[in-house]
Design an enzyme around this catalytic site. Sequence first.
Site, PDB file in Angstrom:
ATOM      1  N   ASN A  12      45.899  52.906  40.173  1.00 33.78           N
ATOM      2  CA  ASN A  12      46.178  51.419  40.328  1.00 33.78           C
ATOM      3  C   ASN A  12      46.697  50.635  39.347  1.00 33.78           C
ATOM      4  OD1 ASN A  12      45.322  48.715  40.939  1.00 33.78           O
ATOM      5  ND2 ASN A  12      44.127  49.330  42.446  1.00 33.78           N
ATOM      6  N   ASP A  14      47.890  47.448  39.748  1.00 29.45           N
ATOM      7  CA  ASP A  14      47.552  45.870  39.993  1.00 29.45           C
ATOM      8  C   ASP A  14      47.639  44.939  38.692  1.00 29.45           C
ATOM      9  OD1 ASP A  14      47.424  46.656  42.557  1.00 29.45           O
ATOM     10  OD2 ASP A  14      45.328  46.038  42.783  1.00 29.45           O
ATOM     11  N   HIS A  15      47.022  45.415  37.747  1.00 23.48           N
ATOM     12  CA  HIS A  15      46.546  44.731  36.574  1.00 23.48           C
ATOM     13  C   HIS A  15      47.729  44.586  35.578  1.00 23.48           C
ATOM     14  CE1 HIS A  15      43.170  43.223  38.613  1.00 23.48           C
ATOM     15  NE2 HIS A  15      42.642  44.552  38.581  1.00 23.48           N
ATOM     16  N   ARG A  23      52.087  35.173  32.479  1.00 23.66           N
ATOM     17  CA  ARG A  23      53.193  34.367  31.722  1.00 23.66           C
ATOM     18  C   ARG A  23      54.346  33.872  32.676  1.00 23.66           C
ATOM     19  NH1 ARG A  23      52.724  34.371  25.981  1.00 23.66           N
ATOM     20  NH2 ARG A  23      54.672  33.145  26.293  1.00 23.66           N
ATOM     21  N   HIS A  48      47.627  47.022  45.337  1.00 19.53           N
ATOM     22  CA  HIS A  48      46.903  46.098  46.325  1.00 19.53           C
ATOM     23  C   HIS A  48      47.982  44.670  46.619  1.00 19.53           C
ATOM     24  CE1 HIS A  48      42.849  44.035  47.604  1.00 19.53           C
ATOM     25  NE2 HIS A  48      43.705  43.948  48.404  1.00 19.53           N
ATOM     26  N   ARG A  50      47.541  41.515  47.800  1.00 14.50           N
ATOM     27  CA  ARG A  50      46.783  40.678  48.196  1.00 14.50           C
ATOM     28  C   ARG A  50      47.180  39.427  48.894  1.00 14.50           C
ATOM     29  NH1 ARG A  50      41.275  41.338  45.422  1.00 14.50           N
ATOM     30  NH2 ARG A  50      40.686  39.280  46.765  1.00 14.50           N
ATOM     31  N   ARG A  54      48.297  37.331  43.982  1.00 20.98           N
ATOM     32  CA  ARG A  54      47.615  37.099  42.589  1.00 20.98           C
ATOM     33  C   ARG A  54      48.036  38.107  41.762  1.00 20.98           C
ATOM     34  NH1 ARG A  54      41.252  38.166  42.795  1.00 20.98           N
ATOM     35  NH2 ARG A  54      41.383  36.771  44.543  1.00 20.98           N
ATOM     36  N   HIS A  55      48.240  39.442  41.814  1.00 21.16           N
ATOM     37  CA  HIS A  55      48.865  40.462  41.127  1.00 21.16           C
ATOM     38  C   HIS A  55      49.974  40.938  41.725  1.00 21.16           C
ATOM     39  CE1 HIS A  55      45.941  42.753  43.333  1.00 21.16           C
ATOM     40  NE2 HIS A  55      44.955  42.435  42.516  1.00 21.16           N
ATOM     41  N   GLU A  75      47.253  49.064  49.341  1.00 27.02           N
ATOM     42  CA  GLU A  75      46.002  48.621  49.536  1.00 27.02           C
ATOM     43  C   GLU A  75      46.460  47.101  50.167  1.00 27.02           C
ATOM     44  OE1 GLU A  75      42.788  47.564  46.835  1.00 27.02           O
ATOM     45  OE2 GLU A  75      43.321  49.843  46.304  1.00 27.02           O
ATOM     46  N   THR A 105      37.482  40.597  42.449  1.00 27.12           N
ATOM     47  CA  THR A 105      37.769  41.964  43.159  1.00 27.12           C
ATOM     48  C   THR A 105      37.286  42.301  44.255  1.00 27.12           C
ATOM     49  OG1 THR A 105      38.220  44.315  42.232  1.00 27.12           O
ATOM     50  CG2 THR A 105      36.264  43.299  41.561  1.00 27.12           C
ATOM     51  N   THR A 106      37.476  43.610  44.751  1.00 24.74           N
ATOM     52  CA  THR A 106      37.179  43.798  46.119  1.00 24.74           C
ATOM     53  C   THR A 106      35.461  44.038  46.185  1.00 24.74           C
ATOM     54  OG1 THR A 106      39.240  45.102  46.487  1.00 24.74           O
ATOM     55  CG2 THR A 106      37.708  45.147  47.995  1.00 24.74           C
ATOM     56  N   GLU A 156      37.513  55.879  51.721  1.00 28.62           N
ATOM     57  CA  GLU A 156      37.267  55.731  50.190  1.00 28.62           C
ATOM     58  C   GLU A 156      36.001  55.018  49.820  1.00 28.62           C
ATOM     59  OE1 GLU A 156      40.777  54.510  47.769  1.00 28.62           O
ATOM     60  OE2 GLU A 156      39.424  53.584  46.245  1.00 28.62           O
ATOM     61  N   HIS A 199      36.479  52.532  42.267  1.00 27.51           N
ATOM     62  CA  HIS A 199      36.191  51.167  41.973  1.00 27.51           C
ATOM     63  C   HIS A 199      35.141  51.023  40.735  1.00 27.51           C
ATOM     64  CE1 HIS A 199      35.809  46.705  42.206  1.00 27.51           C
ATOM     65  NE2 HIS A 199      36.675  46.723  43.078  1.00 27.51           N
ATOM     66  N   GLY A 200      35.797  50.660  39.717  1.00 24.68           N
ATOM     67  CA  GLY A 200      34.935  50.296  38.550  1.00 24.68           C
ATOM     68  C   GLY A 200      34.781  51.765  37.761  1.00 24.68           C
ATOM     69  N   GLY A 221      41.955  51.828  38.251  1.00 26.11           N
ATOM     70  CA  GLY A 221      42.902  51.088  37.916  1.00 26.11           C
ATOM     71  C   GLY A 221      42.576  50.167  36.559  1.00 26.11           C
ATOM     72  N   HIS A 222      41.778  49.261  36.913  1.00 27.33           N
ATOM     73  CA  HIS A 222      41.143  48.288  35.636  1.00 27.33           C
ATOM     74  C   HIS A 222      41.051  48.558  34.528  1.00 27.33           C
ATOM     75  CE1 HIS A 222      38.711  45.203  33.614  1.00 27.33           C
ATOM     76  NE2 HIS A 222      39.649  44.482  34.063  1.00 27.33           N
TER      77      HIS A 222
HETATM   78  N1  PXP Z   1      40.006  51.575  45.356  1.00 29.73           N
HETATM   79  C1  PXP Z   1      39.861  50.249  45.940  1.00 29.73           C
HETATM   80  C2  PXP Z   1      40.097  50.401  47.552  1.00 29.73           C
HETATM   81  C3  PXP Z   1      40.289  49.032  45.205  1.00 29.73           C
HETATM   82  O1  PXP Z   1      40.182  47.957  45.952  1.00 29.73           O
HETATM   83  C4  PXP Z   1      40.388  49.098  43.695  1.00 29.73           C
HETATM   84  C5  PXP Z   1      40.541  47.975  43.080  1.00 29.73           C
HETATM   85  O2  PXP Z   1      41.757  47.321  43.634  1.00 29.73           O
HETATM   86  C6  PXP Z   1      40.319  50.487  43.270  1.00 29.73           C
HETATM   87  C7  PXP Z   1      40.159  51.531  43.958  1.00 29.73           C
HETATM   88  C8  PXP Z   1      40.460  50.529  41.609  1.00 29.73           C
HETATM   89  O3  PXP Z   1      39.351  49.953  41.125  1.00 29.73           O
HETATM   90  P1  PXP Z   1      39.286  49.462  39.546  1.00 29.73           P
HETATM   91  O4  PXP Z   1      40.703  48.629  39.184  1.00 29.73           O
HETATM   92  O5  PXP Z   1      38.080  48.866  39.115  1.00 29.73           O
HETATM   93  O6  PXP Z   1      39.529  50.927  39.010  1.00 29.73           O
END
Ligand code: PXP
Length: 250
Positions: A12, A14-15, A23, A48, A50, A54-55, A75, A105-106, A156, A199-200, A221-222
Amino acid sequence: MAAQGKLRLGVNIDHVATLRNARGSAWPDPLRAALLAEAAGADGITAHLREDRRHIRDADIVALKAGIGIPLNFECAATDEMHRIALATRPHAICLVPERREERTTEGGLDVAGDEARLAAYIAPLRDAGIRVSMFIGHDPRQIEASARIGAAVVELHTGLYSELHAEGRQDEAQAELEALRRAATHAHGLGLEVHAGHGLTFDNVAPVAAFPEVMELNIGHFLIGEAVFMGLGPAIEEMRRRMDAARVA
Ligand code: PXP
């Protein structure tokens, strides 16, 4: 019966966009990160879009779809606007998530059971367009069963709470959450759903989830984007891949 096959890693990005947007410049470029992820062995790219942009922005989705050689997992929330964008983009997969403007976050999974008729109608044209539809849900059996009933191809499972408990050192609770996720993976697989999780997830907590035989894909992702600051994105992805594969073998 356990699922077969290699565990896929969806990265992912996004970040990367979060950093760019901080910036208001053109860099770092999410497409460049996606191409680097692809070269490092990612099996897919997740982004994602949104509601508040935002990203990831609309132009990023267009650039990713055109630029990457691996599947794009788009997403989004189940809104009319995202439905139009999904049909125009035709990503490999779409993962429907709950979305609240004020959340960081979600948080939590989608309430498929409470919105079954609308979601069934929402996903039908996406499926007809050849897009694999995934529901981002918690481990509640009702949500799994509702996802199967509406014809989703994938669920998921939300690993956010497990990840938080693990990070806080609350091992008994983390273990209980993990067991609930394990049961959910088996239940979903038994209903014919492909099972993903995410996630996480981090280097430290990924192994037990990667070891679930029914889980076919992790979306991360993060942590990876953060770790890229220290070790580079390619090496971070390679290390995650290594840990996932090691857990799978074990
Ligand atoms: N899966 C889904 C459905 C998510 O919404 C996210 C966060 O955008 C992730 C996976 C990835 O989560 P993380 O960025 O915490 O790794």
